[in-house]
Design a protein around this motif. Structure first.
Motif, PDB file in Angstrom:
ATOM      1  N   THR A   2       0.848  -1.189   0.000  1.00  0.00           N
ATOM      2  CA  THR A   2       0.000   0.000   0.000  1.00  0.00           C
ATOM      3  C   THR A   2       0.877   1.231   0.000  1.00  0.00           C
ATOM      4  OG1 THR A   2      -0.007  -0.013   2.377  1.00  0.00           O
ATOM      5  CG2 THR A   2      -1.859  -1.089   1.313  1.00  0.00           C
ATOM      6  N   ALA A   3       0.326   2.298  -0.363  1.00  0.00           N
ATOM      7  CA  ALA A   3       1.054   3.555  -0.273  1.00  0.00           C
ATOM      8  C   ALA A   3       0.165   4.543   0.448  1.00  0.00           C
ATOM      9  CB  ALA A   3       1.389   4.066  -1.658  1.00  0.00           C
ATOM     10  N   ARG A   4       0.688   5.090   1.490  1.00  0.00           N
ATOM     11  CA  ARG A   4      -0.112   6.045   2.253  1.00  0.00           C
ATOM     12  C   ARG A   4       0.558   7.389   2.214  1.00  0.00           C
ATOM     13  NH1 ARG A   4      -1.215   1.416   5.072  1.00  0.00           N
ATOM     14  NH2 ARG A   4       0.868   1.361   5.904  1.00  0.00           N
ATOM     15  N   THR A   5      -0.228   8.371   2.356  1.00  0.00           N
ATOM     16  CA  THR A   5       0.331   9.708   2.405  1.00  0.00           C
ATOM     17  C   THR A   5      -0.278  10.436   3.575  1.00  0.00           C
ATOM     18  OG1 THR A   5       0.132   9.641   0.047  1.00  0.00           O
ATOM     19  CG2 THR A   5       0.847  11.695   1.022  1.00  0.00           C
ATOM     20  N   SER A  14      -3.499  13.806   1.300  1.00  0.00           N
ATOM     21  CA  SER A  14      -3.194  12.798   0.289  1.00  0.00           C
ATOM     22  C   SER A  14      -4.311  12.691  -0.731  1.00  0.00           C
ATOM     23  CB  SER A  14      -3.026  11.456   0.965  1.00  0.00           C
ATOM     24  OG  SER A  14      -4.307  11.013   1.372  1.00  0.00           O
ATOM     25  N   THR A  17      -3.933   6.281  -3.544  1.00  0.00           N
ATOM     26  CA  THR A  17      -2.841   5.389  -3.228  1.00  0.00           C
ATOM     27  C   THR A  17      -2.361   4.705  -4.490  1.00  0.00           C
ATOM     28  OG1 THR A  17      -4.440   3.676  -2.788  1.00  0.00           O
ATOM     29  CG2 THR A  17      -3.663   4.938  -0.907  1.00  0.00           C
ATOM     30  N   SER A  76       5.523   3.373   2.773  1.00  0.00           N
ATOM     31  CA  SER A  76       4.639   4.540   2.752  1.00  0.00           C
ATOM     32  C   SER A  76       5.499   5.799   2.745  1.00  0.00           C
ATOM     33  CB  SER A  76       3.710   4.539   3.969  1.00  0.00           C
ATOM     34  OG  SER A  76       4.461   4.801   5.117  1.00  0.00           O
ATOM     35  N   ARG A  78       5.727  10.060   3.378  1.00  0.00           N
ATOM     36  CA  ARG A  78       5.192  11.251   4.035  1.00  0.00           C
ATOM     37  C   ARG A  78       6.067  12.409   3.595  1.00  0.00           C
ATOM     38  NH1 ARG A  78       5.896   9.402   9.005  1.00  0.00           N
ATOM     39  NH2 ARG A  78       7.609  10.793   9.491  1.00  0.00           N
ATOM     40  N   GLU A 101       6.570  -0.393   5.934  1.00  0.00           N
ATOM     41  CA  GLU A 101       5.385  -0.829   6.670  1.00  0.00           C
ATOM     42  C   GLU A 101       5.266  -2.345   6.708  1.00  0.00           C
ATOM     43  OE1 GLU A 101       3.394   1.219   8.167  1.00  0.00           O
ATOM     44  OE2 GLU A 101       3.810   3.184   7.281  1.00  0.00           O
ATOM     45  N   ILE A 173       5.385   5.175  -5.711  1.00  0.00           N
ATOM     46  CA  ILE A 173       4.426   5.389  -4.644  1.00  0.00           C
ATOM     47  C   ILE A 173       3.885   6.797  -4.799  1.00  0.00           C
ATOM     48  CG2 ILE A 173       4.071   5.258  -2.177  1.00  0.00           C
ATOM     49  CD1 ILE A 173       7.029   3.980  -2.278  1.00  0.00           C
TER      50      ILE A 173
END
Lengths: 468, 249
Positions: A2-5, A14, A17, A76, A78, A101, A173
């Protein structure tokens, strides 16, 4: 994966994803098998047991890639941007933090942050290589020099290798963050002949207006308010004053996005199409602000035409098209990317979410430049003028400008200078480009020579003194 | 008055933009050279051989560092780098000459020469003389070092453990050098791009695999394989290699 922001202190929240990944075998341990066999062969021929043992050790390394299975990396991103809305030329510090992650450590992760296409890094580096334990973080911090406009970060490219380095997983990502830099609106030099609707473009024709143009002999029907009564009192002649007519201009901002135009002075500098798209947006803004009717066109791998229209809605449409239409794609075409990859296998500078051209007309389906130009010319009206933005990297570009001009369309060329004086080839390209500039000027086409380090407005006013 | 002053290095537009520097990464390069040097030293164990090798290593290091300096900005640094590289090259040449003539036995010369030539090529690859040639030069350089190991194995100039360690060091040198080029090509060595951690993890993992392999191999050898007929040992190792080969990666 997954890719989170997470929106950092100053980053925008964000947006999705999106991710894409590809697995590549590096084959870097293949040669060791030959070494093992060679050692064994010599050991057998010379009857030397220690060489057989050497062969066995080398053989262990052929098995090494199998010992280190690559897990699916789960990263992920940030990003913190400070300040969120910088002034032109101000340093923007960017801190991008990548977190592992997943449950497995990543022995070798190489990260290239997606620097906005228009900006160059002024301090630090947007790249790093590290290894991440589960939950571990790596932070890249660097500084960008802000340029006017809205700058969207591109997806972060991460290359994850296993410990042996035999499998490389490339993922991008998406961590959408952006910042905006107040743009000084350039003063767009428009050319005189234009449409017949009254508007803000001051022409050289006499008629109604504000700015004094000339004194003419009175003709029946001239409005009394324009009669020069003082002259009548002095000489007895009836004369009427004319003013410079103010007209509405119809302008199509046209971007040269041919594969030849994806050139940059340096690998860290934005390429000419990115500069051109940025300039197109700002020129469009300036023209919309002045209530002109503005259209958009782009040619290259795809053709895009947006007919001229005025109004706020149309301005929004203009910017949407500029941002999303594949004709203005910021990804360099494949051959250029292949050249970039040679040597060390550098990752591509940018990877967009939608990847390669998805629909029907791709590489083989592309229309020839001439057909694209014919389509653009068919869609724009007779009195429309064209602001052509092209780096003039080849003769074809100046030929295109002259084709517009000879077809009766007034053209102004805005040319971002992406040549460099660092190499002999660069100096030759610079010389050739200056020849093209003077050739165009001799043909009566005004050319704005824009060095991207300088504000666009200054370059524009350098030639645009006579208009507006 | 200032116009003719344009003869210096091309003026960087504003001096603040750090360009992307595509060079082999530093940490892995150092590891590769140390491993290469260790491999050469393990097989050249005579006193005279060691002495010549020490001289050669000094020359190789000077050559590598000097060539690296030549590629930096700044005329003074470049001139200094060129001098150092030239001096280092001369020292290496002298060492090669000594290695080719001084050791009393031909086998000792044959053990030493490929090692020195290989180290020099390796440092040229990692300096780099030219980035595009780096991978090829690494293959040539470590190939030479390995040739020295093979020659020593044939001439029985070193005991089995030294030979195994030398082979391991050669493989590690190749691995670290290749990784230096790979990291240098993708991440670069410009200021702010930190790469050392992943490089050291990579080299450490490769070294631990090698140490494990040597332990296993020596353990098997201690089990008394000497009692086995030579043919059986050959069949064993060849079978193992083919098994590994048969796997798809």
């Amino acid at each position: 994966m997954t890719a989170r922001t997470d929106g950092g202190a100053a980053a925008e929240p964000s947006s999705g994803t999106g991710r894409s990944s590809s697995v590549r075998r590096t084959g870097r341990w293949q040669g060791v098998a030959a070494v093992a066999l060679l050692a064994v062969a010599i050991g057998v021929l010379a009857k030397r047991p220690p060489l057989l043992l050497v062969g066995a050790v080398a053989g262990a390394y052929t098995a090494y890639p199998r010992l280190t299975a690559t897990s699916d990396p789960d990263l992920s991103v940030r990003r913190e941007i400070d300040p969120a809305s910088p002034a032109d030329g101000e340093r923007v510090s960017v801190r991008t933090t990548i977190t592992n992650e997943g449950d497995a450590p990543i022995a070798d992760v190489r990260i290239v942050d997606g620097v906005p296409a228009m900006l160059s890094v002024s301090d630090g580096s947007p790249r790093c290589a590290t290894s991440l334990l589960p939950g571990g973080e790596a932070t890249i911090s660097y500084e960008l020099r802000a340029r006017p406009g809205r700058h969207v970060f591109q997806p972060v490219t991460a290359l994850c290798r296993d410990a042996s380095g035999s499998v490389e997983v490339e993922t991008s990502i998406a961590a959408a963050s952006a910042f905006e830099c107040e743009a000084a609106v350039p003063d767009v030099p428009l050319r005189a002949p234009s449409g017949h609707h009254p508007g803000p473009l001051v022409t050289d024709e006499g008629g109604e207006g504000l700015e004094f143009h000339s004194v003419e002999e009175y003709q029946r029907g001239d409005p009394a308010s324009r009669i020069d009564w003082r002259r009548y009192a002095r000489t007895g002649e009836l004369t009427s004053m004319t003013f410079r007519t103010e007209r509405l201009a119809e302008v199509v901002v046209c971007v040269d996005a041919r594969p030849e135009s994806y050139r940059a002075a340096d690998a860290t500098e934005p390429h000419a199409v990115a500069l051109a798209a940025d300039a197109a947006g700002r020129i469009g803004d300036a023209l919309f602000d002045a209530n002109h009717r503005v259209g958009l066109a782009g040619f290259g791998r795809r053709v895009c035409v947006l007919p001229t229209r005025g109004g706020r809605d149309h301005a929004g449409r203009f910017h949407r098209r500029l941002a999303t239409d594949p004709a203005f794609g910021l990804n360099p075409p494949e051959p250029a990317r292949a050249a970039e990859r040679e040597g060390g296998g550098a990752p591509p500078r940018s990877v967009t979410g939608d990847g390669r051209n998805g629909d029907g007309a791709d590489a083989d389906g592309t229309v020839s430049i001439d057909a694209q130009l014919s389509r653009i010319r068919a869609e724009i009206g007779a009195d429309t003028q064209v602001v052509l933005i092209s780096p003039l990297c080849d003769d074809e570009a100046s030929r295109i400008a002259q084709r517009f001009e000879s077809g009766g369309t007034a053209v102004t060329v805005v040319s971002p200078d992406v040549t460099t004086a660092e190499t002999a080839g660069g100096r030759l390209a610079r010389l050739e480009r200056s020849h093209r500039l003077s050739g165009l000027r001799n043909a009566g086409v005004p050319v704005v020579d824009w060095t991207p380090d300088q504000p666009l407005g200054a370059a524009m006013t350098a030639i645009g003194g006579r208009s507006r | 008055m200032t116009a003719p002053d344009a003869t210096g290095p091309a003026a960087t537009s504003d001096g603040v933009t750090a360009p992307f520097l595509r060079r082999p990464a530093v940490a892995s390069s150092v590891v590769a050279l140390i491993a290469g040097g260790a491999a050469a030293a393990l097989v050249a164990d005579g006193t005279l051989q060691r002495e010549i090798l020490r001289v050669a290593v000094v020359g190789v290091l000077a050559f590598g560092i000097g060539t690296r300096l030549v590629r930096r900005d700044g005329t003074a640094l470049r001139a200094l780098g060129a001098l150092v590289a030239l001096g280092g090259g001369l020292v290496v040449l002298a060492a090669l000459g000594r290695a080719a003539t001084q050791p009393p036995q031909v086998t000792q010369r044959l053990e030493l020469l490929p090692g020195i030539a290989g180290l020099w090529t390796l440092s040229a690859a990692l300096a780099p003389v030219r980035f595009r040639w780096s991978r090829a030069l690494i293959d040539v350089g470590t190939g030479f070092v390995f040739l020295g190991v093979l020659v020593t194995g044939v001439t029985q100039g070193a005991d089995a453990i030294a030979l195994l360690l030398a082979a391991l060091a050669t493989i590690l040198a190749r691995d670290a050098a290749e990784n230096a080029v790979s990291v240098g090509g993708q991440i670069g060595v410009q200021r702010g791009a930190s790469t050392a951690r992943s490089e050291l993890v990579h080299a450490g993992a490769a070294a631990s695999v090698g140490v494990g392999a040597i332990a296993v191999v020596l353990g098997v050898a201690r089990l008394g394989v000497e009692g086995l007929p030579f043919g059986a040992l050959v069949a064993l190792v060849a079978g193992g290699v083919i098994l590994v080969f048969g796997s798809d990666r």
